[in-house]
Design a protein around this motif. Sequence first.
Motif, short mmCIF file in Angstrom:
data_model
loop_
_atom_site.label_atom_id
_atom_site.label_comp_id
_atom_site.label_asym_id
_atom_site.label_seq_id
_atom_site.Cartn_x
_atom_site.Cartn_y
_atom_site.Cartn_z
N GLY A 87 -15.32 -57.45 -12.21
CA GLY A 87 -14.79 -56.11 -12.45
C GLY A 87 -15.21 -55.09 -11.42
N GLY A 88 -16.20 -55.43 -10.61
CA GLY A 88 -16.66 -54.51 -9.57
C GLY A 88 -15.71 -54.54 -8.38
N ILE A 89 -15.36 -53.37 -7.88
CA ILE A 89 -14.49 -53.27 -6.71
C ILE A 89 -15.32 -53.05 -5.45
CG2 ILE A 89 -12.63 -51.95 -5.63
CD1 ILE A 89 -11.65 -51.30 -8.53
N PHE A 90 -16.26 -52.12 -5.51
CA PHE A 90 -17.20 -51.95 -4.41
C PHE A 90 -18.49 -51.33 -4.93
CE2 PHE A 90 -15.52 -47.61 -4.01
CZ PHE A 90 -16.66 -46.89 -3.74
N HIS A 91 -19.54 -51.49 -4.15
CA HIS A 91 -20.87 -50.98 -4.50
C HIS A 91 -21.51 -50.46 -3.22
CE1 HIS A 91 -24.88 -51.03 -6.43
NE2 HIS A 91 -25.29 -51.40 -5.23
N LEU A 92 -22.03 -49.24 -3.29
CA LEU A 92 -22.72 -48.65 -2.16
C LEU A 92 -24.02 -48.05 -2.68
CD1 LEU A 92 -21.86 -47.02 0.89
CD2 LEU A 92 -22.59 -45.31 -0.76
N ALA A 93 -25.12 -48.37 -2.02
CA ALA A 93 -26.41 -47.78 -2.37
C ALA A 93 -26.92 -47.01 -1.16
CB ALA A 93 -27.40 -48.87 -2.76
N ALA A 94 -27.36 -45.78 -1.38
CA ALA A 94 -27.86 -44.93 -0.31
C ALA A 94 -29.17 -44.31 -0.75
CB ALA A 94 -26.84 -43.85 0.03
N VAL A 95 -30.04 -44.04 0.22
CA VAL A 95 -31.34 -43.45 -0.07
C VAL A 95 -31.31 -41.97 0.29
CG1 VAL A 95 -33.81 -43.55 0.43
CG2 VAL A 95 -32.46 -45.66 0.40
N GLY A 96 -31.69 -41.12 -0.68
CA GLY A 96 -31.73 -39.68 -0.47
C GLY A 96 -33.00 -39.25 0.23
N ALA A 97 -33.08 -37.96 0.54
CA ALA A 97 -34.25 -37.39 1.21
C ALA A 97 -35.52 -37.58 0.40
CB ALA A 97 -34.01 -35.90 1.49
N ASP A 98 -35.37 -37.74 -0.93
CA ASP A 98 -36.53 -37.93 -1.80
C ASP A 98 -36.98 -39.39 -1.87
OD1 ASP A 98 -34.44 -39.01 -3.23
OD2 ASP A 98 -34.81 -37.85 -5.05
N GLY A 99 -36.29 -40.28 -1.13
CA GLY A 99 -36.66 -41.69 -1.11
C GLY A 99 -36.11 -42.48 -2.28
N LYS A 100 -35.24 -41.87 -3.09
CA LYS A 100 -34.66 -42.54 -4.25
C LYS A 100 -33.23 -42.99 -3.95
CE LYS A 100 -38.33 -41.56 -6.61
NZ LYS A 100 -39.29 -42.50 -7.07
N ASP A 109 -32.04 -58.40 -7.53
CA ASP A 109 -32.45 -59.81 -7.57
C ASP A 109 -32.49 -60.32 -9.00
OD1 ASP A 109 -32.70 -59.91 -4.81
OD2 ASP A 109 -34.89 -59.67 -4.82
N ARG A 110 -33.01 -59.51 -9.92
CA ARG A 110 -33.15 -59.92 -11.32
C ARG A 110 -31.79 -60.16 -11.98
NH1 ARG A 110 -37.33 -59.92 -15.37
NH2 ARG A 110 -38.60 -60.07 -13.51
N VAL A 111 -30.79 -59.31 -11.69
CA VAL A 111 -29.48 -59.50 -12.32
C VAL A 111 -28.64 -60.54 -11.58
CG1 VAL A 111 -29.41 -57.23 -13.39
CG2 VAL A 111 -28.39 -57.52 -11.16
N GLY A 112 -29.09 -60.97 -10.40
CA GLY A 112 -28.48 -62.10 -9.71
C GLY A 112 -27.13 -61.84 -9.08
N VAL A 113 -26.91 -60.64 -8.57
CA VAL A 113 -25.61 -60.38 -7.94
C VAL A 113 -25.61 -60.66 -6.45
CG1 VAL A 113 -24.74 -58.77 -9.66
CG2 VAL A 113 -26.10 -57.90 -7.79
N GLY A 114 -26.76 -60.75 -5.84
CA GLY A 114 -26.81 -61.04 -4.40
C GLY A 114 -26.03 -60.01 -3.61
N ASP A 115 -25.19 -60.48 -2.71
CA ASP A 115 -24.39 -59.59 -1.86
C ASP A 115 -22.97 -59.44 -2.37
OD1 ASP A 115 -26.49 -59.08 -0.12
OD2 ASP A 115 -26.02 -60.82 1.14
N SER A 116 -22.72 -59.81 -3.61
CA SER A 116 -21.37 -59.68 -4.16
C SER A 116 -21.36 -58.66 -5.29
CB SER A 116 -20.89 -61.04 -4.67
OG SER A 116 -21.72 -61.47 -5.73
N THR A 117 -20.16 -58.28 -5.69
CA THR A 117 -20.03 -57.40 -6.85
C THR A 117 -19.86 -58.27 -8.10
OG1 THR A 117 -17.65 -57.22 -6.57
CG2 THR A 117 -18.98 -55.51 -5.54
N PRO A 118 -20.32 -57.81 -9.24
CA PRO A 118 -20.14 -58.57 -10.48
C PRO A 118 -18.67 -58.50 -10.92
CG PRO A 118 -21.28 -56.51 -10.90
CD PRO A 118 -21.12 -56.61 -9.43
#
Length: 92
Positions: free
Chosen positions: A32-45, A21-30
């Motif tokens: 030069g960005g081709i794709f972005h994936l965020a996943a949560v590990g077993a440690d919650g990070k 939210d702070r960097v203002g990218v919303g649901d798009s890539t900035p």
Amino acid sequence: MAICRIVETGATPEQYDQVRDRVGVGDSTPPGGIFHLAAVGADGKVRVVEAWESREQADQFGERVRTAREELGHGDRQPEITYYDVHNLVRA
């Protein structure tokens, strides 16, 4: 040449959302960005896997993220980032 980077953010999903939210990218890539994936590990990070047109563009955006993390008080530990040259990229 496109690059892939894997970021061990050390952030919770809530912290990750605050930074995005702070960097203002919303649901798009900035630029030069081709794709972005965020996943949560077993440690919650959150782990991030991204593809970028160039390392320079990835690093420029990384600076924006570092600034946002510091402003939000999440900058106590810098994330571990690993870079790879993209061998093959298939878009859906």
